[in-house]
Scaffold this motif. Structure first.
Motif, mmCIF file in Angstrom:
data_model
loop_
_atom_site.group_PDB
_atom_site.id
_atom_site.type_symbol
_atom_site.label_atom_id
_atom_site.label_comp_id
_atom_site.label_asym_id
_atom_site.label_seq_id
_atom_site.Cartn_x
_atom_site.Cartn_y
_atom_site.Cartn_z
ATOM 1 N N VAL A 117 -31.689 -24.713 6.179
ATOM 2 C CA VAL A 117 -32.338 -24.827 4.875
ATOM 3 C C VAL A 117 -32.246 -26.257 4.364
ATOM 4 O O VAL A 117 -33.202 -26.793 3.787
ATOM 5 N N ARG A 118 -31.101 -26.914 4.583
ATOM 6 C CA ARG A 118 -30.945 -28.309 4.150
ATOM 7 C C ARG A 118 -31.964 -29.206 4.850
ATOM 8 O O ARG A 118 -32.553 -30.100 4.235
ATOM 9 N N GLU A 119 -32.167 -28.979 6.129
ATOM 10 C CA GLU A 119 -33.020 -29.862 6.916
ATOM 11 C C GLU A 119 -34.502 -29.557 6.762
ATOM 12 O O GLU A 119 -35.330 -30.468 6.722
ATOM 13 N N ARG A 120 -34.843 -28.254 6.691
ATOM 14 C CA ARG A 120 -36.247 -27.861 6.754
ATOM 15 C C ARG A 120 -36.785 -27.237 5.469
ATOM 16 O O ARG A 120 -37.992 -27.046 5.336
ATOM 17 N N GLY A 121 -35.876 -26.875 4.560
ATOM 18 C CA GLY A 121 -36.336 -26.256 3.330
ATOM 19 C C GLY A 121 -36.688 -24.795 3.481
ATOM 20 O O GLY A 121 -37.193 -24.157 2.565
ATOM 21 N N VAL A 146 -28.903 -24.272 -3.430
ATOM 22 C CA VAL A 146 -29.569 -23.328 -4.326
ATOM 23 C C VAL A 146 -30.223 -24.058 -5.489
ATOM 24 O O VAL A 146 -31.380 -23.777 -5.857
ATOM 25 N N GLU A 147 -29.510 -25.024 -6.064
ATOM 26 C CA GLU A 147 -30.062 -25.764 -7.206
ATOM 27 C C GLU A 147 -31.296 -26.557 -6.804
ATOM 28 O O GLU A 147 -32.262 -26.643 -7.580
ATOM 29 N N ALA A 148 -31.273 -27.137 -5.609
ATOM 30 C CA ALA A 148 -32.434 -27.890 -5.133
ATOM 31 C C ALA A 148 -33.643 -26.973 -4.962
ATOM 32 O O ALA A 148 -34.775 -27.332 -5.327
ATOM 33 N N LEU A 149 -33.406 -25.783 -4.415
ATOM 34 C CA LEU A 149 -34.492 -24.816 -4.261
ATOM 35 C C LEU A 149 -35.014 -24.360 -5.613
ATOM 36 O O LEU A 149 -36.235 -24.260 -5.821
ATOM 37 N N MET A 150 -34.115 -24.104 -6.555
ATOM 38 C CA MET A 150 -34.534 -23.615 -7.869
ATOM 39 C C MET A 150 -35.321 -24.677 -8.627
ATOM 40 O O MET A 150 -36.254 -24.344 -9.370
ATOM 41 N N ARG A 151 -34.982 -25.938 -8.447
ATOM 42 C CA ARG A 151 -35.760 -26.995 -9.114
ATOM 43 C C ARG A 151 -37.204 -26.979 -8.598
ATOM 44 O O ARG A 151 -38.150 -27.132 -9.384
#
Length: 252
Positions: free
Chosen positions: A183-187, A242-247
């Motif tokens: 998830v960190r690398e590819r989203g 999680v915070e990066a995804l939520m933004r």
């Protein structure tokens, strides 16, 4: 002909062929109900987008209802909905429909559009070189499918029967490091690295970035689905992910 009634009759007849003593297996019944909910969602999204060209209403109805056609034989023959342990249900569904659906009165170009929507509904991405006239139906089915799965999983968690729905995904003490790295690398996250309920919920959170129409993301945000998933993932040491995804989700 382009008839929703005719399409529903075909679907009901096809599904009835899997009944034993008048009943479907529990997983098959689950997919029967899911197919009808996705149908309703696809129709609602298309209506909200004011898709009113000739046969658009039928396309939305048929694509939503028929997208999981192969799930019924998958359950019967393999006892699972795992494509890795059986077959790609999008590809197989298109094959079944191509051979068995009643295409009388439906233009060949429209047959190909519908088959492509079924074939691509479960793929990681929609092929970028696809004509827009076909792409929109693939995108519609994918959104409707995801919305129903989000709702169904959330309802199952709140009802306390999630272990029956996801028997291979029990609660875990930690989230899969391989999944987090992915998830960190590819989203996005893959099922291959999802081994627990929390892993699956992280994968679901990444699905949000694959929603195609604003109404889909807005609907789920207003229902609080994304916030509930984010809350469930607290305490696992991945707050930054999680915070990066939520933004990104809240900016959609």
């Amino acid at each position: 002909m382009y008839s929703t009634d005719k399409t529903e009759k075909w679907f009901d007849s096809y599904v009835d062929g899997f009944r034993k003593d008048g009943r479907l297996l529990p997983l098959q019944e689950l997919k029967r109900k899911h197919s009808r909910r996705v149908m309703a969602l696809a129709c609602a999204i298309a209506e909200s987008l004011e898709w009113n060209e000739e046969n658009d209403a039928w396309f939305a109805h048929a694509a939503g209802l028929l997208h999981d056609t192969a799930r019924f034989s998958q359950c019967r023959d393999f006892g699972t909905f795992s494509d890795r342990a059986s077959f790609d249900h999008g590809d197989r569904g298109a094959e079944i429909l191509d051979a068995e659906f009643d295409w009388e009165g439906i233009a060949d170009a429209d047959r190909k559009k519908l088959l492509t929507a079924v074939r691509c509904h479960n793929k990681i991405e929609i092929p970028s070189n696809m004509p827009l006239s076909t792409y929109r139906w693939c995108a519609l089915v994918r959104d409707a499918d995801k919305i129903d799965v989000y709702r169904f999983i959330q309802h199952s968690i709140e009802k306390g029967n999630i272990s029956e729905v996801l028997p291979r995904h029990g609660k875990a003490a930690e989230i899969s490091p391989q999944l987090v790295e992915e998830v960190r690398e590819r989203g996005r996250g893959s099922y291959e690295n999802a081994h627990s309920l929390q892993d699956f919920r992280l994968v679901q959170l990444t699905w949000a970035l694959d929603l195609n129409y604003p109404v889909s993301a807005v609907t789920l945000r207003e229902e609080g689905v994304f916030d509930k998933i984010a809350e469930e993932l607290k305490g696992f040491g991945i707050d930054d992910v999680v915070e990066a995804l939520m933004r990104k989700i809240n900016g959609m």
